[in-house]
Scaffold this motif. Structure first.
Motif, PDB file in Angstrom:
ATOM      1  N   ARG A  36       3.883   3.108   9.535  1.00 15.72           N
ATOM      2  CA  ARG A  36       2.534   3.502  10.109  1.00 15.72           C
ATOM      3  C   ARG A  36       2.223   2.572  11.385  1.00 15.72           C
ATOM      4  NH1 ARG A  36      -2.201   3.244   5.353  1.00 15.72           N
ATOM      5  NH2 ARG A  36      -2.311   5.417   4.980  1.00 15.72           N
ATOM      6  N   SER A  37       1.619   3.381  12.203  1.00 15.81           N
ATOM      7  CA  SER A  37       0.874   2.805  13.416  1.00 15.81           C
ATOM      8  C   SER A  37      -0.359   3.461  13.864  1.00 15.81           C
ATOM      9  CB  SER A  37       1.975   3.141  14.541  1.00 15.81           C
ATOM     10  OG  SER A  37       2.141   4.520  14.667  1.00 15.81           O
ATOM     11  N   ASN A  38      -0.820   3.263  15.012  1.00  9.34           N
ATOM     12  CA  ASN A  38      -1.981   4.011  15.337  1.00  9.34           C
ATOM     13  C   ASN A  38      -1.845   5.356  15.530  1.00  9.34           C
ATOM     14  OD1 ASN A  38      -3.329   1.637  15.929  1.00  9.34           O
ATOM     15  ND2 ASN A  38      -3.128   1.300  17.867  1.00  9.34           N
ATOM     16  N   THR A  43      -0.750  11.076   5.719  1.00  2.04           N
ATOM     17  CA  THR A  43      -0.442  10.672   4.321  1.00  2.04           C
ATOM     18  C   THR A  43       1.051   9.926   4.409  1.00  2.04           C
ATOM     19  OG1 THR A  43      -2.036  12.303   3.548  1.00  2.04           O
ATOM     20  CG2 THR A  43      -0.248  11.582   1.893  1.00  2.04           C
ATOM     21  N   PRO A  44       1.235   8.817   3.874  1.00  2.00           N
ATOM     22  CA  PRO A  44       2.539   8.390   3.719  1.00  2.00           C
ATOM     23  C   PRO A  44       3.465   9.034   2.873  1.00  2.00           C
ATOM     24  CG  PRO A  44       1.016   6.977   2.681  1.00  2.00           C
ATOM     25  CD  PRO A  44       0.086   7.943   3.290  1.00  2.00           C
ATOM     26  N   VAL A  69       3.477  11.701  10.344  1.00  2.00           N
ATOM     27  CA  VAL A  69       3.575  11.197   8.749  1.00  2.00           C
ATOM     28  C   VAL A  69       4.458   9.848   8.704  1.00  2.00           C
ATOM     29  CG1 VAL A  69       4.560  11.967   6.689  1.00  2.00           C
ATOM     30  CG2 VAL A  69       3.717  13.801   7.869  1.00  2.00           C
ATOM     31  N   PRO A  70       3.931   8.724   8.000  1.00  2.00           N
ATOM     32  CA  PRO A  70       4.640   7.607   7.944  1.00  2.00           C
ATOM     33  C   PRO A  70       5.705   7.958   6.891  1.00  2.00           C
ATOM     34  CG  PRO A  70       2.404   7.192   7.860  1.00  2.00           C
ATOM     35  CD  PRO A  70       2.633   8.753   7.817  1.00  2.00           C
ATOM     36  N   VAL A  71       7.023   7.453   6.929  1.00  2.00           N
ATOM     37  CA  VAL A  71       7.916   7.494   6.201  1.00  2.00           C
ATOM     38  C   VAL A  71       8.546   6.266   5.773  1.00  2.00           C
ATOM     39  CG1 VAL A  71      10.153   8.669   5.373  1.00  2.00           C
ATOM     40  CG2 VAL A  71       8.437   9.919   7.067  1.00  2.00           C
ATOM     41  N   TYR A  72       8.633   5.980   4.368  1.00  2.00           N
ATOM     42  CA  TYR A  72       9.295   4.528   3.858  1.00  2.00           C
ATOM     43  C   TYR A  72      10.307   5.218   2.545  1.00  2.00           C
ATOM     44  CZ  TYR A  72       5.213   2.477   6.116  1.00  2.00           C
ATOM     45  OH  TYR A  72       4.298   2.096   6.927  1.00  2.00           O
ATOM     46  N   GLN A 100      -5.091   2.675  -0.580  1.00  2.00           N
ATOM     47  CA  GLN A 100      -5.554   3.817  -1.223  1.00  2.00           C
ATOM     48  C   GLN A 100      -4.910   5.188  -1.039  1.00  2.00           C
ATOM     49  OE1 GLN A 100      -8.279   3.715  -3.359  1.00  2.00           O
ATOM     50  NE2 GLN A 100      -7.992   1.399  -3.291  1.00  2.00           N
ATOM     51  N   GLY A 101      -4.843   6.070  -2.056  1.00  2.00           N
ATOM     52  CA  GLY A 101      -4.219   7.363  -1.644  1.00  2.00           C
ATOM     53  C   GLY A 101      -4.809   8.214  -0.483  1.00  2.00           C
ATOM     54  N   PRO A 102      -4.419   9.462  -0.151  1.00  2.00           N
ATOM     55  CA  PRO A 102      -3.347  10.020  -0.988  1.00  2.00           C
ATOM     56  C   PRO A 102      -2.178   9.539  -0.732  1.00  2.00           C
ATOM     57  CG  PRO A 102      -4.127  11.701   0.921  1.00  2.00           C
ATOM     58  CD  PRO A 102      -4.967  10.048   0.945  1.00  2.00           C
ATOM     59  N   TYR A 103      -1.037   9.901  -1.403  1.00  2.00           N
ATOM     60  CA  TYR A 103       0.434   9.537  -1.374  1.00  2.00           C
ATOM     61  C   TYR A 103       1.232  10.740  -1.525  1.00  2.00           C
ATOM     62  CZ  TYR A 103      -1.645   5.036  -2.593  1.00  2.00           C
ATOM     63  OH  TYR A 103      -2.528   3.821  -2.668  1.00  2.00           O
TER      64      TYR A 103
END
Length: 273
Positions: A36-38, A43-44, A69-72, A100-103
């Protein structure tokens, strides 16, 4: 088979992620594939590697997802007795990133059982979650123990397109050396380190063998590898007894193929629909 361009992109990604000051990220529970960033504030997506252990293959999704989209990756680096314990372990981690979601949850093989249990618990907390399972049976049964060759084959798939995969008989120290060589120096795994990774993989497989999924009121997307499970309709039917709406997608692939770049490219659209 991966093209030279695809391989170059993967190596570029890995060098960026594992450069200082985050050299330990490769073998951490949470793999920051695209943090995640600015500008990365959607939704991750959390990708559970299951008994593949390390979540490196999911880096191939970056080329097929929107840039916000953040990806982990969630990597199997502990030995726990039950799927519920794994679910709680990973929920603690994802809530540090997104309280908090969504996830979005994507789980491969036994990782899909963990993802589904995480979704059940998130639903109990009134969180919104999309779940996609890759090659996950509702009743996992007994999963085959992971050989050094097979473990490295899954891992090497993200950074190799010409070299032959190690055979199951390949020694563990040789397999570890090959993984380091083929990953362009971005990760160094000793024989002992690889042995620990395989032990973690087998611990998850044992937990999966006795797990019975709880009912998930929400929707579920299931990708079935037809070469291993030609009875795709039956696999989807098993999950329909445990979820609100189950959408099945049969893919001409084996279970391990579901981690391949060209197959993940097909799956990417299912993550955002």
């Amino acid at each position: 088979m991966r093209t030279d361009e695809e391989q170059a992109r993967t190596c570029e990604w890995s060098r960026e992620v594992y450069a200082e000051p985050r050299p330990a990220a490769a073998l951490s529970t949470v793999l920051p594939i695209r943090p995640r960033s600015n500008s990365v504030d959607g939704t991750p997506l959390f990708c559970l590697a299951g008994e593949a252990g390390l979540a490196w293959p999911f880096a191939c999704l970056l080329a097929h997802l929107e840039p916000e989209v953040p990806v982990y990756g969630l990597q199997t680096l502990v030995d726990l007795p039950t799927i519920g314990d794994y679910a709680q372990h990973f929920l603690t981690e994802i809530r540090r990133i997104a309280p908090q979601g969504p996830y979005r949850l994507l789980g491969w093989s036994a990782g899909g059982l963990v993802a589904q249990e995480m979704a059940v618990r998130l639903g109990e907390d009134k969180q919104v979650v999309r779940v996609v399972l890759l090659g996950t049976d509702a009743g996992a049964g007994t999963l085959s123990p992971t050989t050094p060759g097979r473990f490295v084959e899954r891992l090497i798939g993200v950074a190799d397109n010409e070299s032959g995969s190690p055979t199951p008989e390949t020694g563990i120290d040789t397999s570890a050396a090959e993984s380091t060589d083929r990953l362009a120096g971005t990760i160094a795994v000793t024989g002992d380190g690889l042995r620990h990774l395989i032990d973690h993989s087998d611990a998850l497989a044992r937990a999966a063998s006795t797990h019975r999924p709880r009912s998930l009121p929400g929707d579920l997307v299931l990708v079935v590898p037809e070469r291993d499970r030609p009875d795709a309709t039956a696999v989807v039917g098993d999950w329909r007894r445990m979820a609100g709406t189950v959408t099945g997608h049969a893919v001409d692939a084996t279970l391990d193929d579901l981690l391949a770049p060209e197959v993940l490219a097909q799956i990417a659209d299912l993550l955002t629909e």
